[in-house]
Design a protein around this motif. Sequence first.
Motif, mmCIF file in Angstrom:
data_model
loop_
_atom_site.group_PDB
_atom_site.id
_atom_site.type_symbol
_atom_site.label_atom_id
_atom_site.label_comp_id
_atom_site.label_asym_id
_atom_site.label_seq_id
_atom_site.Cartn_x
_atom_site.Cartn_y
_atom_site.Cartn_z
ATOM 1 N N ALA A 222 1.313 -1.541 -0.585
ATOM 2 C CA ALA A 222 0.172 0.023 -0.124
ATOM 3 C C ALA A 222 0.825 1.499 0.191
ATOM 4 C CB ALA A 222 -1.190 0.431 1.297
ATOM 5 N N VAL A 223 0.803 1.984 -0.895
ATOM 6 C CA VAL A 223 1.671 3.633 -1.146
ATOM 7 C C VAL A 223 0.922 4.310 -0.628
ATOM 8 C CG1 VAL A 223 2.775 4.190 -2.465
ATOM 9 C CG2 VAL A 223 2.644 2.248 -3.503
ATOM 10 N N GLY A 224 0.909 4.845 0.095
ATOM 11 C CA GLY A 224 0.288 6.304 0.602
ATOM 12 C C GLY A 224 0.261 7.830 0.015
ATOM 13 N N GLN A 225 -0.122 9.012 0.044
ATOM 14 C CA GLN A 225 0.335 10.158 -1.342
ATOM 15 C C GLN A 225 0.870 11.063 0.013
ATOM 16 O OE1 GLN A 225 -1.831 11.718 -3.216
ATOM 17 N NE2 GLN A 225 -4.097 9.963 -2.777
ATOM 18 N N GLY A 226 1.724 11.376 -1.594
ATOM 19 C CA GLY A 226 3.357 12.148 -0.817
ATOM 20 C C GLY A 226 3.416 13.573 -1.711
ATOM 21 N N ASP A 227 4.846 14.491 -1.081
ATOM 22 C CA ASP A 227 4.272 15.270 -1.983
ATOM 23 C C ASP A 227 6.227 15.750 -1.830
ATOM 24 O OD1 ASP A 227 6.022 17.025 0.354
ATOM 25 O OD2 ASP A 227 3.737 17.042 1.514
ATOM 26 N N ASP A 228 6.477 17.112 -3.106
ATOM 27 C CA ASP A 228 8.120 17.096 -2.907
ATOM 28 C C ASP A 228 8.428 16.900 -1.988
ATOM 29 O OD1 ASP A 228 7.200 17.742 -5.115
ATOM 30 O OD2 ASP A 228 6.583 20.123 -4.926
ATOM 31 N N LYS A 229 8.181 17.347 -0.496
ATOM 32 C CA LYS A 229 8.630 17.064 0.665
ATOM 33 C C LYS A 229 8.910 15.987 0.793
ATOM 34 C CE LYS A 229 8.630 22.565 0.476
ATOM 35 N NZ LYS A 229 8.666 23.036 1.867
ATOM 36 N N THR A 230 7.538 15.081 1.019
ATOM 37 C CA THR A 230 8.195 14.062 2.093
ATOM 38 C C THR A 230 7.283 12.783 1.297
ATOM 39 O OG1 THR A 230 7.030 15.654 3.830
ATOM 40 C CG2 THR A 230 6.748 13.067 3.891
ATOM 41 N N ALA A 231 8.815 11.893 1.119
ATOM 42 C CA ALA A 231 8.120 10.154 0.855
ATOM 43 C C ALA A 231 6.654 9.714 1.500
ATOM 44 C CB ALA A 231 9.289 9.450 1.111
ATOM 45 N N PRO A 232 6.148 9.077 0.454
ATOM 46 C CA PRO A 232 4.877 8.561 0.701
ATOM 47 C C PRO A 232 5.178 7.351 1.903
ATOM 48 C CG PRO A 232 5.470 8.346 -1.660
ATOM 49 C CD PRO A 232 6.790 9.024 -1.087
ATOM 50 N N LEU A 233 4.412 7.446 2.796
ATOM 51 C CA LEU A 233 3.970 5.859 3.698
ATOM 52 C C LEU A 233 4.357 5.067 2.772
ATOM 53 C CD1 LEU A 233 2.042 7.258 6.843
ATOM 54 C CD2 LEU A 233 4.573 7.547 6.286
ATOM 55 N N VAL A 234 4.625 3.688 2.842
ATOM 56 C CA VAL A 234 4.411 2.640 2.463
ATOM 57 C C VAL A 234 4.053 1.533 3.336
ATOM 58 C CG1 VAL A 234 5.664 0.546 0.920
ATOM 59 C CG2 VAL A 234 6.263 3.080 0.408
ATOM 60 N N GLY A 235 2.626 0.883 3.320
ATOM 61 C CA GLY A 235 2.920 -0.399 3.752
ATOM 62 C C GLY A 235 2.978 -1.622 3.181
ATOM 63 N N ILE A 236 3.582 -2.549 4.378
ATOM 64 C CA ILE A 236 3.758 -3.907 3.092
ATOM 65 C C ILE A 236 3.034 -4.643 4.484
ATOM 66 C CG2 ILE A 236 5.189 -5.589 2.625
ATOM 67 C CD1 ILE A 236 6.733 -3.475 1.708
ATOM 68 N N ALA A 237 2.362 -6.330 3.925
ATOM 69 C CA ALA A 237 1.507 -7.019 4.931
ATOM 70 C C ALA A 237 2.121 -8.132 3.546
ATOM 71 C CB ALA A 237 0.047 -7.005 4.901
ATOM 72 N N THR A 238 2.825 -9.677 4.479
ATOM 73 C CA THR A 238 3.196 -10.337 3.472
ATOM 74 C C THR A 238 2.324 -11.936 4.306
ATOM 75 O OG1 THR A 238 4.722 -10.598 4.920
ATOM 76 C CG2 THR A 238 5.422 -9.275 2.889
ATOM 77 N N ASN A 239 2.381 -12.988 3.989
ATOM 78 C CA ASN A 239 1.815 -14.411 3.976
ATOM 79 C C ASN A 239 2.289 -14.968 3.891
ATOM 80 O OD1 ASN A 239 0.412 -16.380 4.775
ATOM 81 N ND2 ASN A 239 -0.799 -16.446 3.322
ATOM 82 N N GLU A 240 3.424 -15.252 5.147
ATOM 83 C CA GLU A 240 4.267 -16.161 5.348
ATOM 84 C C GLU A 240 4.551 -17.353 6.088
ATOM 85 O OE1 GLU A 240 9.023 -14.394 4.955
ATOM 86 O OE2 GLU A 240 7.395 -12.167 5.160
ATOM 87 N N ASP A 241 3.004 -17.583 6.626
ATOM 88 C CA ASP A 241 2.539 -18.585 7.022
ATOM 89 C C ASP A 241 2.752 -20.001 6.509
ATOM 90 O OD1 ASP A 241 1.356 -20.281 8.869
ATOM 91 O OD2 ASP A 241 -0.419 -19.488 9.133
ATOM 92 N N PRO A 242 3.534 -21.112 7.275
ATOM 93 C CA PRO A 242 3.887 -21.790 6.583
ATOM 94 C C PRO A 242 3.375 -22.621 6.742
ATOM 95 C CG PRO A 242 4.880 -21.865 8.703
ATOM 96 C CD PRO A 242 4.778 -21.021 8.200
ATOM 97 N N ASN A 243 1.979 -22.818 7.388
ATOM 98 C CA ASN A 243 0.817 -23.847 7.147
ATOM 99 C C ASN A 243 -0.394 -23.463 6.420
ATOM 100 O OD1 ASN A 243 1.348 -25.397 9.337
ATOM 101 N ND2 ASN A 243 0.837 -23.812 11.491
ATOM 102 N N SER A 244 -0.460 -22.121 5.849
ATOM 103 C CA SER A 244 -0.910 -21.197 4.519
ATOM 104 C C SER A 244 -0.495 -21.724 2.940
ATOM 105 C CB SER A 244 -1.289 -19.545 4.278
ATOM 106 O OG SER A 244 -1.803 -19.180 3.461
ATOM 107 N N PRO A 245 -1.108 -22.312 2.648
ATOM 108 C CA PRO A 245 -1.703 -22.799 1.291
ATOM 109 C C PRO A 245 -0.576 -21.976 -0.061
ATOM 110 C CG PRO A 245 -3.677 -23.088 1.473
ATOM 111 C CD PRO A 245 -3.500 -22.858 2.651
ATOM 112 N N TYR A 246 -1.182 -20.474 0.737
ATOM 113 C CA TYR A 246 -1.471 -19.196 0.081
ATOM 114 C C TYR A 246 0.181 -18.543 -0.079
ATOM 115 C CZ TYR A 246 -5.824 -20.956 -0.608
ATOM 116 O OH TYR A 246 -6.701 -21.460 -0.652
ATOM 117 N N SER A 247 1.048 -19.557 1.346
ATOM 118 C CA SER A 247 1.993 -17.926 1.303
ATOM 119 C C SER A 247 2.772 -18.205 0.191
ATOM 120 C CB SER A 247 2.188 -18.793 2.598
ATOM 121 O OG SER A 247 2.389 -20.052 2.427
#
Length: 338
Positions: A222-247
Amino acid sequence: MIRWAFELLDSQDRPLGALDGVTGGSAEIVAQNVLGGSGSLELDERGAAIDWMQHRVRATCIDGATSWPVGVYLFASPGEQHGAFTLSYNVGLLTKMNVPSEDTVEARYSLAVGTPIIPTVVALLTSTGETRIAVTESASTLTASLTWEAGTSKLTIINDLLQAAGYWSLWCDGSGMFRVEPYADPASRPVSFDFEHGERSLHMPDWDREQDHSSVPNRVIAVGQGDDKTAPLVGIATNEDPNSPYSFQARGRWITLTIEGVEAESQSIIDQFATRKLRDAMSPVSRLTVTHALMPLDPNALVAFTPEDGQRRLATVQRMSMQFAFDSDISAEWRQVL
């Protein structure tokens, strides 16, 4: 036995009296629709002075000594059926969410850094003429200036702001009250009802489960709103659950969903947004279709479901469809919580 009561309301939800002559109709409550659903009403002319443009109707379900409101609706333009001696109407029902959806800002609408988010949401909603609002207060403020063009619906602006604060999108409960409240992860929601197989079961024995494995991402950026002076916030979510078939471990590669232009006032909120979207993107993985007795459930409510196979599942309510009839059940769609 189930019965229904209908009450005519004015434009401020104040009671005007019983609405007689209702012969049928239906309602659908949809959690993922910004308007929350819709409905219809069939009624015979009984001399009630209905102002189709301003009046509203409250539908209430009555089960013995228990009753609960299902929805407060605006009238759409009615269709008329003329008989030799009768006049009846078939009219669409609109949720109250249509009020802020159809009201727009007349000029470019801008908010500066530091603007309190929730008071701004309430001010926008009350500017539409609506005053029945339940609010959970928050000290959240905007970390970047925001602008919407003239003609943008107030509902769009409200939901953009609520997203920035980590709140649910605006919704309206069965009593007609607008709700402004923080988002709650399914794991932290209380179970609203436990559907169990047995002699007193309140659900039908037949149910369906639909799965779609291939479309499920295992990473959301997820990439947030930035401007010329401030970099946008970035949120990252991952599925690294070894028990999940989609990880990542199960697939051996990243399948990424990128969402840009996210409104978020802090790193924790954009991280929460990414986590929420990763979970939401898994909704096709397990969608349950169940028919059950009428009961007071809110959209996104958490329910437990233990059918004949004995396996207890948790799910959130996504859709409820019902008829305004004495023998009506709810046709429901639930999203299983994995």
